[in-house]
Each structure stands twice: as C-alpha cells, then as structure tokens.
Design a protein around this motif. Structure first.
Motif, short mmCIF file in Angstrom:
data_model
loop_
_atom_site.label_atom_id
_atom_site.label_comp_id
_atom_site.label_asym_id
_atom_site.label_seq_id
_atom_site.Cartn_x
_atom_site.Cartn_y
_atom_site.Cartn_z
N LEU A 60 0.82 -1.21 0.00
CA LEU A 60 0.00 0.00 0.00
C LEU A 60 0.86 1.26 0.00
CD1 LEU A 60 -2.83 1.16 0.08
CD2 LEU A 60 -2.77 0.97 2.57
N GLY A 61 1.96 1.24 0.76
CA GLY A 61 2.84 2.41 0.83
C GLY A 61 3.40 2.79 -0.55
N MET A 117 0.74 4.48 -2.44
CA MET A 117 0.53 5.81 -1.88
C MET A 117 1.59 6.79 -2.39
SD MET A 117 -2.12 6.29 -0.08
CE MET A 117 -3.45 5.10 -0.05
N ILE A 149 0.32 7.88 -5.57
CA ILE A 149 -0.84 8.76 -5.35
C ILE A 149 -0.38 10.15 -4.92
CG2 ILE A 149 -2.76 9.11 -3.72
CD1 ILE A 149 -3.31 6.06 -4.03
N GLN A 150 0.67 10.18 -4.12
CA GLN A 150 1.20 11.48 -3.67
C GLN A 150 1.68 12.31 -4.86
OE1 GLN A 150 4.73 11.21 -1.20
NE2 GLN A 150 4.34 13.22 -0.32
N LEU A 197 -4.83 9.26 -10.88
CA LEU A 197 -5.09 9.08 -9.44
C LEU A 197 -6.21 8.05 -9.23
CD1 LEU A 197 -4.24 10.84 -6.77
CD2 LEU A 197 -6.54 11.69 -6.97
N TYR A 199 -5.68 -3.90 4.44
CA TYR A 199 -4.27 -3.72 4.78
C TYR A 199 -4.16 -3.59 6.29
CZ TYR A 199 0.40 -1.74 4.92
OH TYR A 199 1.74 -1.53 5.19
N MET A 208 -13.01 1.93 2.36
CA MET A 208 -12.77 3.31 2.76
C MET A 208 -12.55 4.20 1.53
SD MET A 208 -10.52 2.53 6.07
CE MET A 208 -10.23 4.11 6.83
N ILE A 209 -11.97 3.63 0.48
CA ILE A 209 -11.81 4.41 -0.75
C ILE A 209 -13.18 4.74 -1.33
CG2 ILE A 209 -10.98 4.29 -3.15
CD1 ILE A 209 -8.55 2.72 -2.02
N CYS A 213 -7.99 12.46 1.91
CA CYS A 213 -6.73 11.69 2.11
C CYS A 213 -6.44 11.63 3.61
CB CYS A 213 -5.52 12.36 1.45
SG CYS A 213 -5.65 12.79 -0.29
N CYS A 250 -8.65 9.41 5.86
CA CYS A 250 -8.33 7.99 5.84
C CYS A 250 -7.06 7.73 6.65
CB CYS A 250 -8.17 7.47 4.41
SG CYS A 250 -8.20 5.67 4.37
N HIS A 251 -6.09 8.62 6.54
CA HIS A 251 -4.86 8.40 7.32
C HIS A 251 -5.17 8.40 8.81
CE1 HIS A 251 -2.46 10.00 3.63
NE2 HIS A 251 -2.80 8.73 3.51
N ALA A 253 -6.93 5.25 9.70
CA ALA A 253 -6.04 4.08 9.61
C ALA A 253 -4.85 4.21 10.58
CB ALA A 253 -5.54 3.94 8.17
N ILE A 261 0.71 11.09 8.82
CA ILE A 261 0.88 11.29 7.38
C ILE A 261 -0.11 12.38 6.97
CG2 ILE A 261 0.88 10.24 5.09
CD1 ILE A 261 1.49 7.57 6.43
N ILE A 267 -1.27 15.35 4.52
CA ILE A 267 -1.16 15.82 3.13
C ILE A 267 -1.66 17.26 3.06
CG2 ILE A 267 -1.88 15.31 0.75
CD1 ILE A 267 -0.11 13.13 2.08
C1 HEC Z 1 -8.38 4.31 2.08
C2 HEC Z 1 -7.47 4.96 2.96
C3 HEC Z 1 -6.49 5.93 2.37
C4 HEC Z 1 -6.75 6.97 1.50
C5 HEC Z 1 -8.09 7.38 0.91
C6 HEC Z 1 -5.48 7.62 1.27
N1 HEC Z 1 -4.48 6.99 1.97
FE1 HEC Z 1 -2.52 7.46 1.91
N2 HEC Z 1 -2.13 5.91 3.17
C7 HEC Z 1 -3.05 5.06 3.72
C8 HEC Z 1 -2.40 4.11 4.59
C9 HEC Z 1 -3.06 3.00 5.41
C10 HEC Z 1 -1.02 4.42 4.54
C11 HEC Z 1 0.12 3.71 5.26
C12 HEC Z 1 0.67 2.61 4.36
C13 HEC Z 1 1.75 1.82 5.03
O1 HEC Z 1 1.75 1.72 6.26
O2 HEC Z 1 2.59 1.27 4.30
C14 HEC Z 1 -0.89 5.57 3.64
C15 HEC Z 1 0.30 6.17 3.33
C16 HEC Z 1 0.44 7.33 2.58
C17 HEC Z 1 1.68 8.02 2.33
C18 HEC Z 1 3.05 7.63 2.88
C19 HEC Z 1 3.72 6.76 1.85
C20 HEC Z 1 5.20 6.90 1.87
O3 HEC Z 1 5.84 5.90 1.55
O4 HEC Z 1 5.70 7.98 2.17
C21 HEC Z 1 1.41 9.09 1.52
C22 HEC Z 1 2.39 10.14 1.00
C23 HEC Z 1 0.00 9.06 1.25
N3 HEC Z 1 -0.56 7.97 1.92
C24 HEC Z 1 -0.65 9.95 0.43
C25 HEC Z 1 -2.02 9.95 0.20
C26 HEC Z 1 -2.72 10.94 -0.61
C27 HEC Z 1 -2.06 12.11 -1.31
C28 HEC Z 1 -4.02 10.58 -0.61
C29 HEC Z 1 -5.19 11.26 -1.25
C30 HEC Z 1 -5.11 11.64 -2.65
C31 HEC Z 1 -4.14 9.37 0.21
N4 HEC Z 1 -2.92 9.02 0.68
C32 HEC Z 1 -5.34 8.71 0.45
C33 HEC Z 1 -4.41 5.08 3.51
C34 HEC Z 1 -5.06 5.95 2.65
#
Ligand code: HEC
Length: 172
Positions: A50-51, A54, A57-58, A83, A97, A105-106, A140, A143-144, A147, A152, A154
């Motif tokens: 997932l990381g 993400m 996605i970032q 995205l 996860y 959640m998405i 974003c 959800c962080h 979870a 984290i 944004i």
């Molecule tokens: C459905 C839930 C969810 C959504 C929606 C979500 N995230 Fe995350 N995100 C997570 C989780 C859970 C982690 C931690 C993953 C891990 O522990 O490896 C994470 C981790 C991250 C990280 C850290 C990854 C890294 O390696 O540095 C970033 C940056 C991030 N998300 C950006 C975003 C952005 C930007 C959005 C929106 C556009 C978003 N996320 C939407 C659940 C979500």
C-alpha cells in the motif's frame, strides 16, 4: 488497469521461469505426467504494498494541483484519471491492509470527492478547482487518521518538485 496488467504479466513471467528451473530431470522410463495435472502451486506474483501505491498517489496529487494552478485543464484531467486508476488498483490488489478495510474506505471517502473534482475541472474555474482540491486532500487525511496514520498529513504543494516538467498549457 495498465498497472494491474503489468503485475499480472510479471507474475506469469515468474511462474514460467520457476517452472523451467524447478522441473525434475526427465526419467526416460517414465511417462511424462499428463499436461493437465497441477504439479506444484504457482508462486505468488509480486504485488506492490500500500505504501508504494501511496507514493504514486502522492505524486498524482501534487501534479494535479500544479496543473490546475497553471490552468492546464487537460493535464489536470489526466492527473485525476491517473489518481483514480491507482485507487482502483489498490481496491483490486490491497482491499485490506493490516485490518484496515482500505477498499471500502476508498469508496466511502474518495469516490464522491473525485467525482466533484471531475466536475470542477470541467468548469475550468480555478476557484472551484481549489475548493475541490482541498476537499480531496481532507479525504486523504481522514483515511490516514482512520487508519492510525495521523502523522501522514497531506497538504497543497507550495511549489513544483518536478523541474523537468512544464505544467503550463501547451501552446497551440
Ligand atoms: C483508504 C485509505 C487511504 C486513502 C483514501 C489515502 N491513503 Fe494514503 N495511506 C493510507 C495508509 C493506510 C497508509 C500507510 C501505508 C503503510 O503503512 O505502508 C498511507 C500512506 C500514505 C503516504 C506515505 C507513503 C510513503 O511511503 O511515504 C502518503 C504520501 C499518502 N498515503 C498519500 C495519500 C494521498 C495524497 C491521498 C489522497 C489523494 C491518500 N494518501 C489517500 C491510507 C489511505
């Protein structure tokens, strides 16, 4: 689904090369096993965590902002569709996860927000775009927080990290 396809192809390549190296030497006295008999379990294909999704996605999130700020609506639409594609890959490949129902959640947090953003891009109105962008960013972070990753956080990018990409609309 481009990325999903790559993952599946990688899985197939791994399966084929493992099968090629782990076959026992043929014994001429024995009949070859029937082709349909599964002789071993297929190895797991590599699925990004997932990381890793993400991280991608970032990047899309930052580029979406930079494109909208430059009034490059074609690019903004493109980044938003990227995205969406990554979120849909996450739903297919990592629906849960560490006990977090990421897939559901998405649906709950992102699907509506992304549709609003599509509407805002279609109007080519920066003020609508920036409101939608902040809502997307808040989703974003919700959800962080849900979870157990409140650290984290944004936000809107303050500048481009992509000095090799021009975000201005192409000259016609
Ligand atoms: C459905 C839930 C969810 C959504 C929606 C979500 N995230 Fe995350 N995100 C997570 C989780 C859970 C982690 C931690 C993953 C891990 O522990 O490896 C994470 C981790 C991250 C990280 C850290 C990854 C890294 O390696 O540095 C970033 C940056 C991030 N998300 C950006 C975003 C952005 C930007 C959005 C929106 C556009 C978003 N996320 C939407 C659940 C979500």
């Amino acid at each position: 689904m481009k990325r999903l396809r790559i993952v599946l192809i990688l899985g197939l390549v791994t399966a084929v090369s493992c099968a090629a190296t782990s076959q026992p030497l043929p014994n001429p006295a024995q009949q070859p096993p029937p082709l349909s008999a599964p002789t071993q379990e297929l190895p797991k294909s590599y699925i990004p965590g997932l990381g890793e999704f993400m991280g991608r996605i970032q990047t899309d999130h930052a580029k979406l902002w930079l494109a909208g700020q430059a009034r490059n609506w074609e690019l903004a639409g493109y980044q938003l569709s990227e995205l969406k594609e990554v979120f849909s890959d996450v739903q297919d490949l990592v629906p849960r996860y560490q006990n977090v129902p990421v897939g559901d959640m998405i649906d709950a947090l992102m699907t509506g927000t992304i549709a609003d953003m599509e509407g805002a891009i279609a109007t080519r109105d920066f003020s609508k775009f920036s409101t939608s962008f902040d809502e997307l960013t808040a989703a974003c972070n919700s959800c962080h927080q849900a979870a157990n990753r409140p650290y984290i956080a944004i936000r809107r990018p303050t500048r481009s990290n992509f000095s090799n990409q021009d975000f201005l609309p192409a000259k016609k």
